[in-house]
Design an enzyme around this catalytic site. Structure first.
Site, PDB file in Angstrom:
ATOM      1  CE1 TYR A   1      -1.774  24.179  65.377  1.00  0.00           C
ATOM      2  CE2 TYR A   1      -2.648  26.363  64.879  1.00  0.00           C
ATOM      3  CZ  TYR A   1      -1.628  25.433  64.812  1.00  0.00           C
ATOM      4  OH  TYR A   1      -0.447  25.763  64.180  1.00  0.00           O
TER       5      TYR A   1
ATOM      6  CG  LEU B   1       6.925  24.911  59.002  1.00  0.00           C
ATOM      7  CD1 LEU B   1       5.966  25.432  60.068  1.00  0.00           C
ATOM      8  CD2 LEU B   1       7.888  26.009  58.570  1.00  0.00           C
TER       9      LEU B   1
ATOM     10  CE  LYS C   1       1.097  24.879  67.252  1.00  0.00           C
ATOM     11  NZ  LYS C   1       2.408  24.178  67.346  1.00  0.00           N
TER      12      LYS C   1
ATOM     13  CG  ASP D   1       3.231   9.636  70.859  1.00  0.00           C
ATOM     14  OD1 ASP D   1       3.351  10.867  70.719  1.00  0.00           O
ATOM     15  OD2 ASP D   1       2.167   9.097  71.240  1.00  0.00           O
TER      16      ASP D   1
ATOM     17  CB  THR E   1       2.786  22.861  56.369  1.00  0.00           C
ATOM     18  OG1 THR E   1       1.727  23.275  57.245  1.00  0.00           O
ATOM     19  CG2 THR E   1       3.996  23.765  56.584  1.00  0.00           C
TER      20      THR E   1
ATOM     21  CG  ASN F   1       7.914  21.251  63.448  1.00  0.00           C
ATOM     22  OD1 ASN F   1       7.524  22.348  63.070  1.00  0.00           O
ATOM     23  ND2 ASN F   1       7.718  20.134  62.748  1.00  0.00           N
TER      24      ASN F   1
END
Length: 302
Positions: A171, A19, A175, A73, A205, A100
């Protein structure tokens, strides 16, 4: 063709593949000068390589655009500061930040290690905070000096963070944090002319092909709804000056579908006017739940 980001200076993190790469290329097509940030790490965050970022820079230059590579980083506070400063030093300012970068360490909750939790939360959540913090400081200083920029931030949340996803507790938590960070940043930075929104993209992806193999399959013919570059026009518009009236939103994008997420809202309530007795709470809560819409199912739930 009208380039909606002509002259805009944009940072895209995690822009070497997937992405991020698609976003960087689309922004360049729309006239932006792009700082292509990528560590060149593996799917699990291990290793480093300058190759992916430089490949995207060369692709942008080949189409006549302007771009530079950055290998910092983004979850390192000093690295994020250097990234923002590179945009300012190279192109003379910063107009948009596209957060992203990320990776996966998927595991069922009972099998998740402390190291896996810390690593995922670090790159996703701190990796959004640190560049945003330094970019915001720059935009505040510019505003106070009478040079307010029409700045934009585009964060990357996920359906996993909004509805949850089995096997992705870490995750999903990171998010969800990004979605909340977006709401707060939008409110705090509005006084400086900065809008802050987040995407919840669905695309093929490295991060998604294992978890959603069937959905990610390339169709035999016709429109490929899961191609990463389907998401990027929304990013380009959010990075443009035209999007000034949109902030504090989480927007889901899949193929040709755009959905503005409704998010957490106050639902049915009851006020007793005094302290509840513990034995009475159950009936009251169940009554409120009956009046509420059922939550959307967690991704992967049977």
């Amino acid at each position: 063709m009208n380039e909606i980001c002509a002259g805009r200076i944009v940072i895209v993190t995690g822009a070497g593949r997937g992405l991020g790469r698609a976003h960087a290329l689309e922004l360049a097509r729309q006239g932006a000068r792009v700082v292509v940030n990528d560590l060149g790490a593996g799917l699990d965050g291990a290793g480093r390589s300058t190759g992916p970022a430089h490949e995207v820079v060369e692709a942008i230059r080949a189409m006549g655009g302007e771009a530079v590579a950055n290998g910092d980083d983004v979850a390192d506070f000093g690295g994020a500061r250097r990234l923002v400063q590179q945009a300012i030093d190279t192109f003379g300012g910063l107009d948009a930040l596209v957060n992203n970068a990320g990776f996966l360490r998927d595991r069922m909750l009972v099998n998740t290690s402390e190291e896996e939790w810390d690593a995922v939360v670090r790159v996703h959540l701190k990796g959004h905070f640190a560049p945003l913090r330094h970019a915001a400081a720059y935009w505040r200083a510019e505003s106070k000096a009478g040079r307010a920029r029409r700045a934009r931030v585009i964060n990357t949340s996920s359906g996993a963070g909004l509805q949850g996803s089995l096997g992705q507790a870490t995750y999903s938590a990171a998010k969800a944090g990004i979605a909340a960070l977006t709401l707060v940043a939008a409110e705090e930075l509005a006084r400086y002319g900065v809008t802050v929104n987040a995407l919840a993209p669905s695309a093929r992806t490295r991060m998604t092909e294992g978890a959603f193999a069937e959905k990610m399959a390339v169709p035999d013919s016709g429109f490929d709804a899961m191609a990463p570059d389907n998401v990027s026009p929304v990013v380009a518009w959010l990075a443009s000056e035209d999007s000034a009236d949109v902030t504090g939103r989480v927007i889901e994008v899949e193929g040709g579908r755009i959905c503005v997420e409704d998010g957490w809202r106050h639902g049915p309530a009851v006020d007793l006017g005094r302290r509840w007795a513990a034995a009475d709470v159950g009936a009251a809560v169940r009554d409120l739940i009956r009046k509420s819409p059922a939550p959307e199912p967690v991704y992967g739930a049977g």
